[in-house]
Design an enzyme around this catalytic site. Structure first.
Site, short mmCIF file in Angstrom:
data_model
loop_
_atom_site.label_atom_id
_atom_site.label_comp_id
_atom_site.label_asym_id
_atom_site.label_seq_id
_atom_site.Cartn_x
_atom_site.Cartn_y
_atom_site.Cartn_z
CG HIS A 132 -2.02 -1.02 1.11
ND1 HIS A 132 -3.32 -0.71 0.81
CD2 HIS A 132 -1.98 -2.37 1.21
CE1 HIS A 132 -4.05 -1.80 0.75
NE2 HIS A 132 -3.26 -2.84 0.99
CG ASP A 184 0.00 9.06 0.94
OD1 ASP A 184 -0.07 7.86 1.22
OD2 ASP A 184 -0.72 9.93 1.48
#
Ligand code: G6P
Length: 466
Positions: free
Chosen positions: A157, A365
């Site tokens: 992720h 991110d």
């Protein structure tokens, strides 16, 4: 019929009614599992004096979750240690914050072994196993050691860092070698996939077999980019919920004659919060005529507080937010509201809808689902503008956002000015394209693409036995 077994460190089955808080991974997995017969396995979030391996199983809203307690040393060495003091900063390019301690590495291996042993009795011969995130990279290796030949996939992720950054990790080869015990490894973006490939080809003397398969460490691995999406249908329902409407009305009333600028992030040093606060500070300094026309709301629930770097950034943000208000506030007005509370997702949906600008400016991110939620919550007739970091995985899909360098308070200040001045026509045009993408590439598309690829990953396990 084969079942889908999802494994992640954090397990948070849906509670039913929008009560879930910030945390993209858990939300996405809950949505991904809802339409599958299967199981979600991971840590309970609790510790006990000595590990027992006892499972606590419950089914909520059609999702069966099985969780296990860890012991204190596991929490220190695996979760706070190797996962959040070593891998998290490293994968987010903060090598200055990464701690290398052999005890952390040993704890990480031990917990992955414990997870494998605890999960083992629950695995059927045809089950597909889908492991998530940096906490659990060696899980497939531990399962293979126990003799499992099931198809096992891994999805990362967070970003996969550039070669030079990744190789600052002591024993980096062992971590990548463990990834070759999966049949399929998925990344959020092509950029991360290519960084992984570069490592394998140059550092591990691997061979590229096809665009999506690599050979190294005597094994073959399928790889791919699978950008995660929102549970768009559920989110659309949430935006219309009474709680979201009430929150939207409340925020609209609190900002009469002013434009609301909103940011929502876990309180984490990767989220670029200091630079964002400084960007807002600069905007106020550069635009005295606009000062009374805006309110910036930053929601940042505290996170991982046992790790020092998180306590430090919290202290710096407290000081910075206080300074901004002290500098610009007036007797009847202040420009900045900084809140560490956790809000329900339906309440956040209402806040996003009331906002003229959403600011999502992480320094790094993996994807960032707040950017997608902000878009999904907007009023089509009068949508807000998204300011997005070019270093969020989401920037690879969301080209119509105002993309900024999150390291530059000046760029953030300029983007705020541009967003606040943007015509309705342009806002509608940009939002329309963003919304189409958010709807299309949703969590179902993500899950089906990954599970589909895993189901036909045809890697021979014969080689493993030897
Ligand atoms: C990120 C990670 C997830 C993690 C989440 C919340 O999104 O990629 O794996 O669950 O942060 O962090 P926490 O440490 O509270 O689980």
């Amino acid at each position: 019929m084969s079942r889908l077994i999802v494994v992640s460190n954090r397990v948070s089955p849906p509670t039913g009614a929008g009560e879930e808080t910030v945390g993209g991974l858990a939300m996405a997995l809950a949505a991904a599992l809802r339409q599958y017969t299967g199981l979600w396995f991971g840590w309970s979030g609790k510790t006990v004096p000595a590990f027992t391996g006892a499972l606590d199983t419950q089914t909520i809203d059609g999702v069966t979750a099985a969780v296990v307690d860890l012991e204190e040393a596991d929490l220190d060495e695996y979760y706070n240690g190797y996962a959040n003091k070593t891998l998290w900063p490293l994968f987010h390019y903060r090598t200055d914050l990464a701690a290398y301690d052999r005890a952390y590495g040993a704890g990480y291996e031990r917990v992955n072994r414990r997870f494998a042993e605890t999960l083992a009795p629950l695995i059927g011969p045809d089950d597909l196993i889908w492991v998530h995130d940096y906490h659990l990279i060696p899980l497939a290796r531990e399962l293979r050691k126990l003799g499992f030949r099931n198809r096992i996939g891994f999805f990362l992720h967070v970003p996969w860092p550039a070669h030079q950054v990744f190789t600052t990790l002591p024993n980096h080869g062992a971590l990548v070698s463990a990834m070759f015990d999966y049949d399929l490894v998925g990344f959020q973006t092509l950029e991360y996939q290519l960084a992984f490939e570069e490592y394998v080809l140059s550092e591990a003397r691997g061979v590229q077999l096809t665009a999506n398969s690599l050979q190294a460490f005597g094994r073959t691995l399928k790889i791919g980019a699978f950008p995660i999406g929102l549970d768009a249908v559920d989110f659309a329902r949430m935006v219309k919920s009474p709680r979201a409407r009430r929150m939207c009305d409340q925020m609209t009333a609190a900002t009469v004659f002013r434009s609301l600028i909103v940011g929502v992030d876990r309180l984490d040093y990767s989220k670029g919060l200091e630079e964002r606060f400084e960007g807002f500070d600069r905007f106020l300094a550069d635009n005295p005529d606009m000062r009374r026309e805006v309110l910036m709301l930053q929601i940042a629930p505290v996170s991982r507080e046992s790790v020092e770097a998180y306590r430090e950034i919290r202290g710096r943000l407290d000081a910075l937010s206080g300074r901004i208000n002290a500098e610009y506030a007036d007797v009847d007005w202040n420009p900045f509201r900084y809140v560490n509370k956790n809000y329900r997702r339906d309440e956040l949906a209402g806040i996003y809808r009331a906002a003229r600008v959403g600011v999502v400016t992480p320094l790094r991110d993996g994807m960032n689902l707040v950017a997608k939620e902000f878009v999904a919550a907007q009023d089509p007739a009068d949508p807000g503008v998204l300011i997005l970091s070019r270093f969020a995985g989401a920037a690879r899909q969301m080209h119509q956002a105002l993309l900024v360098n999150p390291n530059s308070p000046e760029e953030i200040a300029d983007a705020l000015k541009r967003a606040l001045a943007m015509s309705k026509l342009e806002r509608i045009r940009r939002w329309g394209q963003l919304f189409e993408n958010v709807q299309l590439d949703d969590v179902t598309a993500w899950r089906d693409a990954f599970v589909g690829a895993l189901a036909c990953a045809n890697v021979s396990r014969a080689a493993l036995a030897s």
